[in-house]
Enzyme design. Sequence first.
Site, PDB file in Angstrom:
ATOM      1  N   ASP A  97     -16.350 -36.227 -27.153  1.00 34.38           N
ATOM      2  CA  ASP A  97     -16.371 -35.283 -26.020  1.00 34.38           C
ATOM      3  C   ASP A  97     -16.996 -35.928 -24.773  1.00 34.38           C
ATOM      4  O   ASP A  97     -18.143 -36.362 -24.809  1.00 34.38           O
ATOM      5  CB  ASP A  97     -17.212 -34.069 -26.480  1.00 34.38           C
ATOM      6  CG  ASP A  97     -17.449 -33.027 -25.407  1.00 34.38           C
ATOM      7  OD1 ASP A  97     -16.868 -33.130 -24.315  1.00 34.38           O
ATOM      8  OD2 ASP A  97     -18.232 -32.082 -25.692  1.00 34.38           O
ATOM      9  N   HIS A 139     -22.051 -28.643 -23.807  1.00 37.56           N
ATOM     10  CA  HIS A 139     -21.630 -30.037 -24.026  1.00 37.56           C
ATOM     11  C   HIS A 139     -22.817 -30.982 -23.834  1.00 37.56           C
ATOM     12  O   HIS A 139     -23.607 -30.823 -22.907  1.00 37.56           O
ATOM     13  CB  HIS A 139     -20.529 -30.422 -23.036  1.00 37.56           C
ATOM     14  CG  HIS A 139     -19.292 -29.584 -23.174  1.00 37.56           C
ATOM     15  ND1 HIS A 139     -18.262 -29.931 -24.010  1.00 37.56           N
ATOM     16  CD2 HIS A 139     -18.941 -28.410 -22.594  1.00 37.56           C
ATOM     17  CE1 HIS A 139     -17.311 -29.004 -23.930  1.00 37.56           C
ATOM     18  NE2 HIS A 139     -17.700 -28.068 -23.086  1.00 37.56           N
TER      19      HIS A 139
END
Length: 555
Positions: free
Chosen positions: A187, A361
């Site tokens: 990610d 995130h």
Amino acid sequence: MIQVIPLGGVGEIGKNMWCVRSPEGIIVLDCGFAFPTEEMYGVDLVLPDYKYLVENADLVRGVFISHGHEDHIGGLPYFLKRVPVPVYATPLTIGLIQGKLQEHNVKVPLHCMNARDRVTVGDMDIEFIQVCHSIADAVAIAVHTPTGTVLYTGDFKFDPTPIDNRPTDYFKLTELGEKGLLLLMSDSTNVTKKGFTPSEAAVAPALDAAFAQAPGRLIITTFASNIHRVQQILNAAARHGRKVALMGRSMLKVTQIAHDLGYLKYDDDLILDVDKVEQMPPEQVVMLATGSQGEPMAALSRLATMEYKGVSVTAGDTVLISAIPIPGNERSVGRIINSLVDKGANVLYESVQQGTHVSGHGSEEELKAMIAMTRPKFFIPMHGESRHLAKHAALARSMGVPEDNIAVCQNGDVVELDGETIKIVDRVPGGPVLVDGNVLWDVGQTLLKDRQRLARDGVATTVVTVDGNLDVLQGPDIVTRGFIDSADSQLILDEGKRRVVEVIDAAKARGTKDPEKLKGQIVETLSRYFGERTRRRPVQLVVIHQIKAEVETPG
Ligand SMILES: [Zn+2]
Ligand SMILES: [Zn+2]
């Protein structure tokens, strides 16, 4: 030898979809959609192009889902209609997928897998690994293949104090590294953010402050799927003696599913029916609403502009936006904040500054830690725009992954790994597919370009009736919409009509009688003329009715 193919999710944040192809079959990782950009007029959502999988449908063994966000599950109903294969996901994610598939009347086997569960599909062995994210029950997916192990992180952060006490499974990640990881796909969303992303628990004090300081009613908006945030808001409400009214379809639906599955814990008497809100003392109410992205039909937007089930915002209300706009949504969020302020509400929207929002995130140090723990031989940055992917690739290099072992790809690239090298060997379709109502179309562009021109320059329709000799019998008439609307517009149109007659006369003089050719000449002439006079080039529709001259009866 294996191949890894991104069909969506690189060069963009949205519509994630990856394929892993081994000698015996293909598995799909995630199947999301993206929201249309502002210039995609009339487009409801954007899907990955999965033609490659439709063409190889007999090889597709199943879809494995990392978590229940729309950019990871939103494309499933469309894809599964074309390629009906089993779906594997964690319980909450299955709960969210079920509703979606029912709405579209799609039936495929849904297999529930918990973190650390493994399933064998052909020559691949797939394992779920717990990670923290802004939705409960998120996992990374390890795919064990004969060539080596591929780790797909999904969306993750390293939250040391998660609300549900289920931290990222550091042990499993390290174990993969210890055994030798072939490929890490990680990610990249927050690669440009320094340090560590704060824990979800860090928002509690700021939420408490908002609850304590709001003199009257409190309205909070966040993503319904952010179960941990919703849990914290419910906890704060209980601590501060307020009842919670849930507002918006997805807020009601997701909290119900999460409550039923035990991911969300609250006493039933904490919840207040929306129609009781107006009868309660204002300081005992909190409304938890959808619409943190400024969606026009969501609860917050309706509270701000008109009303939501009899409730509307008034002076003395405090509105807390516990989210940040997804890039592209800033303007619509701004509009709603303005409407709320106009109604006299106190709006708290700098949620990061106030500490009422943290990202789901991981930031730079967490991305480094992921690489350090898993020690991959090869690396592909994913879930990011080009700038994020480039930065993440540089980060991997700085940690000792050789340049030649890193692949920065585009949607549709076929990445091949034989254990010794990583190479982009081919391309499959990877462009966006637009969903417009029930119709799916490729960005073949003409439809979209016409809509953009219609929005910008309007439309002009010219109708003229001629006989077989191109003598004008009726018209020409020019009708416009969204094009010109000024005092001299009639003059402009009259001059336009005169020029149309000129074009017809010139064609007649040359002896051209082909109406299609004539249409083209009329469009060209008017386009030039309108351009000169108005600096607009409207979409033009030209209709020529040709009435054939009567055949003379021989005398
Ligand atoms: Zn996510
Ligand atoms: Zn995502």
